[in-house]
Design a protein around this motif. Structure first.
Motif, short mmCIF file in Angstrom:
data_model
loop_
_atom_site.label_atom_id
_atom_site.label_comp_id
_atom_site.label_asym_id
_atom_site.label_seq_id
_atom_site.Cartn_x
_atom_site.Cartn_y
_atom_site.Cartn_z
N GLY A 140 82.92 -26.71 5.74
CA GLY A 140 84.37 -26.67 5.58
C GLY A 140 85.08 -27.69 6.45
N LEU A 141 84.62 -27.86 7.70
CA LEU A 141 85.21 -28.84 8.60
C LEU A 141 84.93 -30.27 8.13
N TYR A 142 83.74 -30.49 7.61
CA TYR A 142 83.39 -31.84 7.11
C TYR A 142 84.25 -32.17 5.89
N LEU A 143 84.49 -31.18 5.04
CA LEU A 143 85.38 -31.39 3.89
C LEU A 143 86.80 -31.69 4.37
N TYR A 144 87.23 -31.02 5.41
CA TYR A 144 88.56 -31.26 5.97
C TYR A 144 88.71 -32.70 6.47
N SER B 165 92.55 -38.90 3.74
CA SER B 165 93.09 -39.17 2.39
C SER B 165 92.03 -39.72 1.45
N ASP B 166 90.78 -39.38 1.70
CA ASP B 166 89.70 -39.79 0.80
C ASP B 166 89.43 -38.64 -0.16
N LEU B 167 90.35 -38.44 -1.11
CA LEU B 167 90.35 -37.24 -1.92
C LEU B 167 89.22 -37.23 -2.95
N GLY B 168 88.83 -38.40 -3.44
CA GLY B 168 87.71 -38.44 -4.38
C GLY B 168 86.42 -37.99 -3.73
N LEU B 169 86.17 -38.48 -2.51
CA LEU B 169 84.97 -38.07 -1.77
C LEU B 169 85.05 -36.60 -1.40
N GLY B 170 86.24 -36.14 -1.04
CA GLY B 170 86.41 -34.72 -0.71
C GLY B 170 86.15 -33.82 -1.91
N ALA B 171 86.60 -34.25 -3.09
CA ALA B 171 86.34 -33.47 -4.31
C ALA B 171 84.86 -33.41 -4.62
N ALA B 172 84.16 -34.53 -4.45
CA ALA B 172 82.71 -34.53 -4.67
C ALA B 172 82.01 -33.63 -3.68
N THR C 177 78.27 -15.11 2.00
CA THR C 177 77.88 -16.50 1.78
C THR C 177 79.10 -17.38 1.58
N LEU C 178 80.03 -16.92 0.76
CA LEU C 178 81.27 -17.68 0.55
C LEU C 178 82.04 -17.84 1.86
N THR C 179 82.09 -16.78 2.64
CA THR C 179 82.82 -16.83 3.91
C THR C 179 82.23 -17.87 4.85
N VAL C 180 80.90 -17.86 4.99
CA VAL C 180 80.24 -18.76 5.93
C VAL C 180 80.39 -20.22 5.51
N PHE C 181 80.19 -20.52 4.24
CA PHE C 181 80.23 -21.90 3.80
C PHE C 181 81.65 -22.42 3.65
N GLN C 182 82.64 -21.54 3.72
CA GLN C 182 84.03 -21.97 3.72
C GLN C 182 84.63 -21.93 5.12
N LEU C 183 83.82 -21.66 6.13
CA LEU C 183 84.34 -21.53 7.49
C LEU C 183 85.10 -22.78 7.91
N PHE C 184 86.32 -22.57 8.32
CA PHE C 184 87.12 -23.68 8.83
C PHE C 184 87.88 -23.28 10.09
N ALA C 185 88.68 -22.23 9.99
CA ALA C 185 89.57 -21.88 11.11
C ALA C 185 88.80 -21.51 12.37
N GLU C 186 87.70 -20.73 12.21
CA GLU C 186 86.95 -20.27 13.39
C GLU C 186 86.41 -21.44 14.22
N PRO C 187 85.60 -22.33 13.62
CA PRO C 187 85.11 -23.45 14.45
C PRO C 187 86.21 -24.44 14.82
N TYR C 188 87.22 -24.58 13.98
CA TYR C 188 88.30 -25.52 14.28
C TYR C 188 89.07 -25.10 15.52
N VAL C 189 89.37 -23.81 15.63
CA VAL C 189 90.15 -23.32 16.76
C VAL C 189 89.28 -23.12 18.00
N VAL C 190 88.09 -22.55 17.83
CA VAL C 190 87.26 -22.18 18.98
C VAL C 190 86.58 -23.38 19.60
N THR C 191 85.99 -24.26 18.78
CA THR C 191 85.20 -25.36 19.32
C THR C 191 85.66 -26.73 18.84
#
Length: 303
Positions: free
Chosen positions: A260-264, A270-277, A234-248
């Motif tokens: 993870g990509l939406y958080l990125y 540079s919207d760090l407050g929104l990213g923290a939320a 569960t942690l792996t899936v909801f933290q997914l970043f590199a796989e979809p970022y590189v592949v698609t």
């Protein structure tokens, strides 16, 4: 000349100071971990929580905005789309990973060359992810990929693995399965090794078949390990970043834009407050999903 009373008092004081030194020793041993945890885990978590209630772009004073960031995210279709994408990937990855890992672990439990097979299974997990993702892009290319070549040679139509939203999710899920299932197998092999062989011997004497032994002995006795595998998945899936970022790259049409990509996206803006939320909401949702999965598995263990 030292009296008897003074000598006894000195001896008692020496014993007391010795006990004090012994009591302080455990704290000295754990102090490095506590300091590192406080500096690199606890403080960032509390700072991110504080940051989630502010409008901050990385410079200047923190401007407190209350729950405005949370209200914006909860009303944002993009946020819920990213969570839905992660949810679909969870359904594609975690159940299949648990079933595959448990099946392989049971098959390898008493197999010859178990160490060799274990090394082969863990190899994708330790292989650099970007290199694997590039191989995945080549394999699943619509026009020149080996996967579509195999499908067309069987008389089946080519699939847009990387060009359609639905199949792009499947492609990313297959990459995650390929990379992480071996690690889950190693965990389950460790769990299976704790089951006494006498339990299976007694079941065979009572006439229990292989399926009955698996369902009535193996599964209940590795439930805790399965719970851990589910949480890690569960942690792996909801933290997914590199796989979809590189592949698609999150496409097509944001079809693989995970949480993870939406958080990125907030970080790059540079919207760090929104990213923290966003990260705080993600933690709560992952926690809820993990607890629900563990309760479901524990209900099987208790029944």
């Amino acid at each position: 000349m030292v009296t008897v009373t003074e000598a006894m008092a000195a001896r008692r004081e020496a014993r007391t100071s010795g006990r004090r030194r012994v009591k302080a020793a455990p704290y000295l041993f754990v102090a490095p971990f506590v300091l590192v945890f406080a500096a690199f885990s606890a403080y960032p978590i509390f700072f991110a929580l504080q940051l989630s209630f502010t409008n901050w772009h990385g410079a200047g004073a923190l401007k407190v905005v209350g729950f405005a960031n949370y209200r914006y995210l909860l009303a944002s279709p993009d946020f819920w789309q990213s969570m839905a994408t992660s949810g679909v990937l969870w359904l594609l990855v975690v159940p299949a990973q648990v079933l595959l890992a448990l099946t392989i672990a049971v098959a390898l439990r008493k197999a010859r060359f178990r160490g060799l097979f274990s090394a082969a299974l863990i190899a994708p997990f330790v292989t650099p992810l970007v290199a694997m993702a590039q191989v995945w892009i080549i394999l699943f290319d619509k026009d020149f990929g080996a996967v579509n070549h195999g499908l067309t040679s069987l008389g089946l139509p080519a699939v847009g693995w990387l060009t359609t939203s639905v199949w792009a999710k499947v492609t990313v899920a297959l990459l995650v399965l390929w990379r992480t299932t071996g690690y889950a197998v190693i965990l389950l092999l460790a769990g299976l090794s704790t089951i006494p062989s006498d339990v299976y011997e007694a079941a065979r004497i009572d006439g229990a078949g292989a399926w009955h032994q698996f369902w009535s002995i193996t599964v209940p006795l590795v439930t805790r390990t399965l719970s851990f595998v589910v949480v890690i998945g569960t942690l792996t899936v909801f933290q997914l970043f590199a796989e979809p970022y590189v592949v698609t790259g999150g496409g097509p049409f944001n079809g693989t834009r995970t949480a993870g990509l939406y958080l990125y996206k907030h970080i790059t803006n540079s919207d760090l407050g929104l990213g923290a939320a966003n990260s705080m909401l993600l933690v709560l949702m992952v926690l809820a999903l993990s607890v629900a999965s563990i309760r479901l598995l524990r209900s099987r263990e208790d029944s």
